[in-house]
Design an enzyme around this catalytic site. Structure first.
Site, PDB file in Angstrom:
ATOM      1  N   CYS A  75      46.405  27.448  42.778  1.00 13.74           N
ATOM      2  CA  CYS A  75      45.573  26.962  43.302  1.00 13.74           C
ATOM      3  C   CYS A  75      45.678  25.182  42.603  1.00 13.74           C
ATOM      4  CB  CYS A  75      43.982  27.289  42.321  1.00 13.74           C
ATOM      5  SG  CYS A  75      42.492  27.113  42.614  1.00 13.74           S
ATOM      6  N   MET A 112      36.309  27.540  44.533  1.00 13.44           N
ATOM      7  CA  MET A 112      36.944  28.377  43.569  1.00 13.44           C
ATOM      8  C   MET A 112      36.846  28.010  42.177  1.00 13.44           C
ATOM      9  SD  MET A 112      38.777  30.766  45.782  1.00 13.44           S
ATOM     10  CE  MET A 112      39.085  31.581  43.497  1.00 13.44           C
ATOM     11  N   ASP A 127      29.887  40.387  27.608  1.00 11.18           N
ATOM     12  CA  ASP A 127      30.899  40.410  26.131  1.00 11.18           C
ATOM     13  C   ASP A 127      29.376  40.339  25.100  1.00 11.18           C
ATOM     14  OD1 ASP A 127      33.358  40.086  24.325  1.00 11.18           O
ATOM     15  OD2 ASP A 127      32.500  38.025  24.089  1.00 11.18           O
TER      16      ASP A 127
END
Length: 156
Positions: A75, A112, A127
């Site tokens: 990328c 992306m 989390d």
């Protein structure tokens, strides 16, 4: 079909964008996390023990978008000109949807980066909430729109 991430010998390569024209580019992605009613209510009320879940997830998503080239092989490193993370809360489904928009003026798109921003925001929510609900599910992660570049605009 031509695969641009491989050379003629089949070796992985970063796509050469040297000859491409710089254009304004945007991408928006979204994804959703479903959780228990108890967990959703704690996030919504700001009563999660680890602190401000959505504020932390927003910062994490922006940071994630900025680090995309370090996480995704091949990328391109982009000079992002803007990244936003927003959330919608659906009380009827106990779901939070993260929406990331990434912007740049460059030679390659920011799809992306938008998708990474969403994923990192959702992972941060997980989390911060896993002590209350380990059964949370992330789903429906996808590119919503993109503008700019040779391939033109896209809308999901």
């Amino acid at each position: 079909m031509e695969f641009t991430h491989f050379d003629q010998k089949g070796n992985a390569v970063m796509v050469d964008v040297s000859d491409k024209t710089e254009t304004k580019r945007t991408a928006t992605a979204q994804g959703t996390i479903r959780m228990s009613k108890e967990c959703f209510e704690k996030v919504q009320a700001g009563r999660m023990a680890k602190g401000d879940v959505l504020g932390t997830a927003r910062i994490a998503g922006i940071m994630g978008a900025k680090k995309t080239a370090e996480l995704i092989p091949l990328c391109h490193l982009l000079n992002l000109t803007g990244v936003t993370i927003d959330f919608t809360l659906d009380e009827s489904q106990n779901e939070i949807t993260a929406i990331c928009q990434a912007k740049t003026t460059g030679k390659t798109g920011v799809e992306m980066e938008a998708l990474t921003g969403v994923q990192i925001a959702l992972l941060t929510i997980y989390d911060m909430c896993k002590a209350v609900d380990k059964r949370m599910e992330m789903h429906s992660i996808h590119l919503c729109t993109k503008t700019g570049g040779k391939s033109g605009d896209f809308k999901f």
